[in-house]
Design a protein around this motif. Sequence first.
Motif, PDB file in Angstrom:
ATOM      1  N   PRO A  39       0.505  -1.272   0.031  1.00  0.00           N
ATOM      2  CA  PRO A  39      -0.104  -0.156  -0.052  1.00  0.00           C
ATOM      3  C   PRO A  39       0.744   1.191  -0.044  1.00  0.00           C
ATOM      4  O   PRO A  39       0.382   2.501  -0.640  1.00  0.00           O
ATOM      5  N   ASP A  40       2.124   1.207   0.838  1.00  0.00           N
ATOM      6  CA  ASP A  40       2.808   2.467   0.740  1.00  0.00           C
ATOM      7  C   ASP A  40       3.635   2.827  -0.446  1.00  0.00           C
ATOM      8  O   ASP A  40       3.545   3.900  -1.312  1.00  0.00           O
ATOM      9  N   VAL A  41       3.810   1.680  -1.421  1.00  0.00           N
ATOM     10  CA  VAL A  41       4.306   1.746  -2.766  1.00  0.00           C
ATOM     11  C   VAL A  41       3.346   2.259  -3.542  1.00  0.00           C
ATOM     12  O   VAL A  41       3.453   3.230  -4.452  1.00  0.00           O
ATOM     13  N   GLU A  42       2.063   1.608  -3.494  1.00  0.00           N
ATOM     14  CA  GLU A  42       0.822   2.318  -4.375  1.00  0.00           C
ATOM     15  C   GLU A  42       0.712   3.595  -4.140  1.00  0.00           C
ATOM     16  O   GLU A  42       0.366   4.526  -4.895  1.00  0.00           O
ATOM     17  N   LEU A  43       0.871   4.243  -2.743  1.00  0.00           N
ATOM     18  CA  LEU A  43       0.553   5.683  -2.357  1.00  0.00           C
ATOM     19  C   LEU A  43       1.671   6.331  -3.338  1.00  0.00           C
ATOM     20  O   LEU A  43       1.087   7.694  -3.870  1.00  0.00           O
TER      21      LEU A  43
END
Length: 171
Positions: A39-43
Amino acid sequence: MKKTIFVAILATSLFACKAPAEKNAATSTSTTSVTTEGPDVELMKKAAESWASGNWDAYLSCYADTAISVHNTWAVTTDTTVTRKVSSYIDTFKKSREGMDGNVTINNSIYEVVTMGDGSKYGHAWLDCSWKTKDGGTSKTLIFNSYSIKDGKFTTEWPIYDTKEFDKLLK
C-alpha cells in the motif's frame, strides 16, 4: 588416532566458548525491511501519477494536512524559508503546466519503502519524466523523491531534480 580425537575435542571446546558475534545494522535483516510492493508503494505511485496528470486533488490526498516539502535543498532547523507545506506548491505546478502540451509522461520509475526497526517508514521514488512543450519542443528530467510515511499518508517529502527544464516552462 588419540591425537586426532584430542585435537577435535579441543577445537570444539574452543569454538563453543567463543562469544556470539554481535549483530549490527549493516548485517541484521530482522530490524529493517525494504519492499517494492504494498500500500505505501501504491501511495507513491498514486502521488506520482496524479502529479504527472495534473490531478491536484488526488495528489494532495496522498499527503497529511500538515505535510511539508523541501525542494532541492538541505533543510536545516534554523532556516524556515526552505520548508513549505506541500499544498503551497500547487500554484507553481499549475503555472508550469501552462507551458506544457498535455501531461507529464513517466517513462521509467522505481519505488521502494524502507521500514525501520522502530516502525518508521521512508519511501523513495526515482522517476524518469518527459513532456511536450507548447512551442513544439520536448523536455525531460529525472526526479528523486524521498518521503516519510505515517498512517498511510506522506508527512514529509524531499524531491531532488534539475530545475532548468521547469524554469523554461515558467517563462
